[in-house]
Design an enzyme around this catalytic site. Sequence first.
Site, PDB file in Angstrom:
ATOM      1  CG  MET A   1       6.597   2.970   4.874  1.00  0.00           C
ATOM      2  SD  MET A   1       6.864   1.980   6.345  1.00  0.00           S
ATOM      3  CE  MET A   1       7.444   0.510   5.370  1.00  0.00           C
TER       4      MET A   1
ATOM      5  CG  LEU B   1      -2.061  -1.151   1.126  1.00  0.00           C
ATOM      6  CD1 LEU B   1      -2.930  -0.957   2.500  1.00  0.00           C
ATOM      7  CD2 LEU B   1      -2.762  -1.201   0.150  1.00  0.00           C
TER       8      LEU B   1
ATOM      9  CG  ASP C   1      23.723 -13.114   0.615  1.00  0.00           C
ATOM     10  OD1 ASP C   1      22.845 -14.209   0.650  1.00  0.00           O
ATOM     11  OD2 ASP C   1      23.964 -12.786  -0.458  1.00  0.00           O
TER      12      ASP C   1
END
Length: 244
Positions: free
Chosen positions: A197, A159, A212
């Site tokens: 965000m 959203l 990673d």
Amino acid sequence: MLPKDTSSMKLLSNRDSAGTTAPQGRKGIMAAALKVMFLSQCASLLPRSRRFLSSNSGKDLAKAIGELNTGSQFVPTNNAEKQSVSGLTHIGSKGEAQMVDISLKEVTTRVAMASCKVVLGREVFQLVSANQMGKGDVLSVAKIAGICGAKQTSNLIPLCHNINLTSVSVDLRLNPLDFSVEIEGEAASSGKAGVEMEAMTAVTIAGLTVYDMCKAASKDIQITDIRLEQKSGGKSGDWSRKKP
């Protein structure tokens, strides 16, 4: 005179009396049940005094079918219906998820900063410090990954609005006190939507990249404390985790 095959006659008699074989009978029952359900829905939409009793029952049935089709179509809600009872802008009045309409918001300069920490442990920390990890320069790769991640925020978070970022920065520092990598990210934009965000996505993707790059040396690495540090601009104004 030929002898009568009584078993065949009984089978034919049973088929005639039933009107169909067992599998066909089940199909017929299912079809009939579906017809009854459909007619019941149609009947519920008609006035009680006219349900299939008047000479215009055919027209009533056609009207009912039209109302059923209309009821199944999507009807967009207006702005009043988009207001959430709970006060959460991403939740509609009926509890459904919705994307916030920002068309009436003012264009302002918006900046947000976020941070997170990746706890490596002593051995992995030493390898990263000496740039001896098998995959290469951990901090440089994580920095680029964080910047790329910020630009993909609207594709990752359903959203979020797709906004035009004016700048993104990601900084990574080694902390020998707790053998961690401290990550800070900043995102900026001139527009109608905040960039909180984007800043948090930047540090999260950078932290995941550190993991990673180092996971071959240890599986005990932890990504912690992903959080917004401060933001400015927009209707809600300025905010900082560090109280003045």
